[in-house]
Motif scaffolding. Structure first.
Motif, PDB file in Angstrom:
ATOM      1  N   GLY A  95       0.808  -1.213   0.000  1.00 27.60           N
ATOM      2  CA  GLY A  95       0.000   0.000   0.000  1.00 27.60           C
ATOM      3  C   GLY A  95       0.835   1.254   0.000  1.00 27.60           C
ATOM      4  O   GLY A  95       1.994   1.257   0.426  1.00 27.60           O
ATOM      5  N   VAL A  96       0.237   2.318  -0.501  1.00 29.52           N
ATOM      6  CA  VAL A  96       0.800   3.659  -0.403  1.00 29.52           C
ATOM      7  C   VAL A  96      -0.240   4.554   0.258  1.00 29.52           C
ATOM      8  O   VAL A  96      -1.418   4.529  -0.127  1.00 29.52           O
ATOM      9  CB  VAL A  96       1.185   4.227  -1.779  1.00 29.52           C
ATOM     10  N   LEU A  97       0.182   5.314   1.248  1.00 29.38           N
ATOM     11  CA  LEU A  97      -0.643   6.336   1.874  1.00 29.38           C
ATOM     12  C   LEU A  97      -0.093   7.694   1.460  1.00 29.38           C
ATOM     13  O   LEU A  97       1.123   7.907   1.473  1.00 29.38           O
ATOM     14  CB  LEU A  97      -0.618   6.214   3.393  1.00 29.38           C
ATOM     15  N   PHE A  98      -0.996   8.614   1.115  1.00 24.67           N
ATOM     16  CA  PHE A  98      -0.576   9.988   0.807  1.00 24.67           C
ATOM     17  C   PHE A  98      -1.578  10.937   1.454  1.00 24.67           C
ATOM     18  O   PHE A  98      -2.764  10.925   1.115  1.00 24.67           O
ATOM     19  CB  PHE A  98      -0.504  10.236  -0.695  1.00 24.67           C
ATOM     20  N   VAL A  99      -1.101  11.736   2.396  1.00 25.78           N
ATOM     21  CA  VAL A  99      -1.973  12.587   3.194  1.00 25.78           C
ATOM     22  C   VAL A  99      -2.213  13.910   2.479  1.00 25.78           C
ATOM     23  O   VAL A  99      -1.260  14.560   2.012  1.00 25.78           O
ATOM     24  CB  VAL A  99      -1.361  12.835   4.589  1.00 25.78           C
ATOM     25  N   VAL A 100      -3.481  14.314   2.402  1.00 27.42           N
ATOM     26  CA  VAL A 100      -3.826  15.588   1.781  1.00 27.42           C
ATOM     27  C   VAL A 100      -4.376  16.603   2.783  1.00 27.42           C
ATOM     28  O   VAL A 100      -4.420  17.800   2.479  1.00 27.42           O
ATOM     29  CB  VAL A 100      -4.825  15.402   0.615  1.00 27.42           C
ATOM     30  N   ALA A 121       3.769   7.294   2.594  1.00 19.57           N
ATOM     31  CA  ALA A 121       4.254   6.053   3.188  1.00 19.57           C
ATOM     32  C   ALA A 121       4.061   4.922   2.191  1.00 19.57           C
ATOM     33  O   ALA A 121       2.971   4.766   1.631  1.00 19.57           O
ATOM     34  CB  ALA A 121       3.505   5.731   4.477  1.00 19.57           C
ATOM     35  N   TYR A 122       5.116   4.141   1.959  1.00 16.19           N
ATOM     36  CA  TYR A 122       4.987   2.875   1.234  1.00 16.19           C
ATOM     37  C   TYR A 122       5.049   1.762   2.263  1.00 16.19           C
ATOM     38  O   TYR A 122       5.987   1.688   3.069  1.00 16.19           O
ATOM     39  CB  TYR A 122       6.095   2.676   0.198  1.00 16.19           C
ATOM     40  N   LEU A 123       4.048   0.864   2.232  1.00 13.38           N
ATOM     41  CA  LEU A 123       3.931  -0.214   3.209  1.00 13.38           C
ATOM     42  C   LEU A 123       3.982  -1.542   2.464  1.00 13.38           C
ATOM     43  O   LEU A 123       3.083  -1.861   1.676  1.00 13.38           O
ATOM     44  CB  LEU A 123       2.619  -0.066   3.978  1.00 13.38           C
ATOM     45  N   PRO A 124       5.037  -2.334   2.658  1.00 14.67           N
ATOM     46  CA  PRO A 124       5.190  -3.582   1.907  1.00 14.67           C
ATOM     47  C   PRO A 124       4.173  -4.639   2.325  1.00 14.67           C
ATOM     48  O   PRO A 124       3.511  -4.504   3.367  1.00 14.67           O
ATOM     49  CB  PRO A 124       6.621  -4.018   2.247  1.00 14.67           C
ATOM     50  N   ALA A 159       9.913  -0.535   3.591  1.00 19.82           N
ATOM     51  CA  ALA A 159       8.959   0.543   3.851  1.00 19.82           C
ATOM     52  C   ALA A 159       9.649   1.882   3.609  1.00 19.82           C
ATOM     53  O   ALA A 159      10.866   2.020   3.765  1.00 19.82           O
ATOM     54  CB  ALA A 159       8.445   0.461   5.281  1.00 19.82           C
ATOM     55  N   ILE A 160       8.858   2.869   3.199  1.00 22.38           N
ATOM     56  CA  ILE A 160       9.365   4.217   2.952  1.00 22.38           C
ATOM     57  C   ILE A 160       8.434   5.206   3.636  1.00 22.38           C
ATOM     58  O   ILE A 160       7.210   5.111   3.486  1.00 22.38           O
ATOM     59  CB  ILE A 160       9.431   4.529   1.444  1.00 22.38           C
ATOM     60  N   PHE A 161       8.999   6.154   4.359  1.00 25.01           N
ATOM     61  CA  PHE A 161       8.244   7.257   4.939  1.00 25.01           C
ATOM     62  C   PHE A 161       8.961   8.552   4.574  1.00 25.01           C
ATOM     63  O   PHE A 161      10.159   8.702   4.836  1.00 25.01           O
ATOM     64  CB  PHE A 161       8.149   7.138   6.465  1.00 25.01           C
ATOM     65  N   THR A 162       8.224   9.491   3.979  1.00 24.15           N
ATOM     66  CA  THR A 162       8.819  10.765   3.619  1.00 24.15           C
ATOM     67  C   THR A 162       7.706  11.787   3.430  1.00 24.15           C
ATOM     68  O   THR A 162       6.546  11.518   3.732  1.00 24.15           O
ATOM     69  CB  THR A 162       9.692  10.627   2.349  1.00 24.15           C
TER      70      THR A 162
END
Length: 278
Positions: A95-100, A121-124, A159-162
């Motif tokens: 999943g990818v989360l992108f906050v607006v 956030a990229y969540l494997p 995982a990626i958080f930025t």
């Protein structure tokens, strides 16, 4: 020259149109593409999800046989105090989360991270993560889900958080910096089989050819307005609109307003084409 690093984010608020509004609108569904305008994202098309509390969701797209089959895309709205300790029911889903809008606290492997507007956030797959709105205002974010395609010899992606503000846009060659892509994942890292980028097109700039390719797309307009050429049609879109494109749908566009035209873009990448049903 327009600053392609400037940014804002449109978030739906729900509600219903007044009784005086006309029935005609810009929504369209064809065999090649769909356009879901922001006005369609009203209260009556929201859903609720298992294991999420104080949360509702607009489901913008889902795998659909004969159309786009690789991904789903949601806009989540989590009220203060809401969230989930079991957000993802499918262990094969990445999943990818992108906050607006607002803030979302995502916990992975015991580490809390607070994502504000522009947070990514990229969540494997099989990641045990949780999400909670610890703020005083609703949190609204995109959640893009895909069934991960493992490859022998490749480890699972990290995982990626930025945040978008911490990632420099990459100008497209030959465009004088007027068309740029913000990439959150290294395109050459084959562990990742999907990308969620942000495309920024300065006022009057264009994607000057009809892209026709195997990747499926979800495009959510974050800011500004533009005119898209989709298959044989010209379609005008603005902040809050969503476009859903099947593979090989011809596509091009130009920025049609006084500000940057920016959209969140999903595409499937880095895997062989499937041969038949498995």
């Amino acid at each position: 020259m327009t600053d392609v690093t400037a940014r804002s984010y449109y978030a739906p608020q729900g509600g219903l149109p007044p009784q005086s509004q006309l029935l005609t609108g810009r929504a369209v569904f064809t065999t090649a593409y769909a356009v879901i305008p922001k006005g369609v994202m009203s209260d009556i098309v929201t859903s609720y999800l298992p294991f999420w509390d104080k949360t509702r969701v607009w489901i913008l797209s889902r795998p659909l046989s004969g159309f786009a089959e690789t991904f789903s895309q949601y806009i989540m709205e989590v009220q203060p105090g809401g969230g989930s300790a079991r957000p993802e029911p499918d262990p094969q889903a990445e999943g990818v989360l992108f906050v607006v809008e607002g803030e979302l606290t995502v916990t992975l492997a015991g580490v809390e991270r607070v994502l504000g507007p522009g947070g990514y956030a990229y969540l494997p797959p099989s990641a045990r993560w949780t999400a909670r709105n610890a703020g005083a205002a609703p949190a609204r974010f995109h959640w893009i889900r895909k069934a991960y395609e493992p490859v022998e010899g490749l480890s699972l992606p990290d995982a990626i958080f930025t945040n978008e503000k911490d990632v420099a846009p990459n100008p497209m060659p030959g465009t004088e910096g007027r068309w740029a892509t913000t990439r959150f994942v290294d395109p050459e890292d084959l562990r990742y089989d999907m990308h969620v980028n942000i495309v920024t097109i300065a006022p009057g700039a264009v994607i000057p050819f009809m892209e026709t390719h195997v990747m499926e797309h979800g495009l959510y307009v974050l800011e500004g307005k533009g005119v898209y050429r989709l298959n044989q049609d010209w379609v005008e879109v603005e902040a809050g609109d969503y476009m859903w494109l099947r593979a090989f749908c011809p596509q091009a566009c130009y920025a049609g307003g006084p500000s940057n035209f920016r959209y969140l873009l999903y595409k499937d990448v880095n895997r062989h084409a499937r041969l038949g049903v498995r």
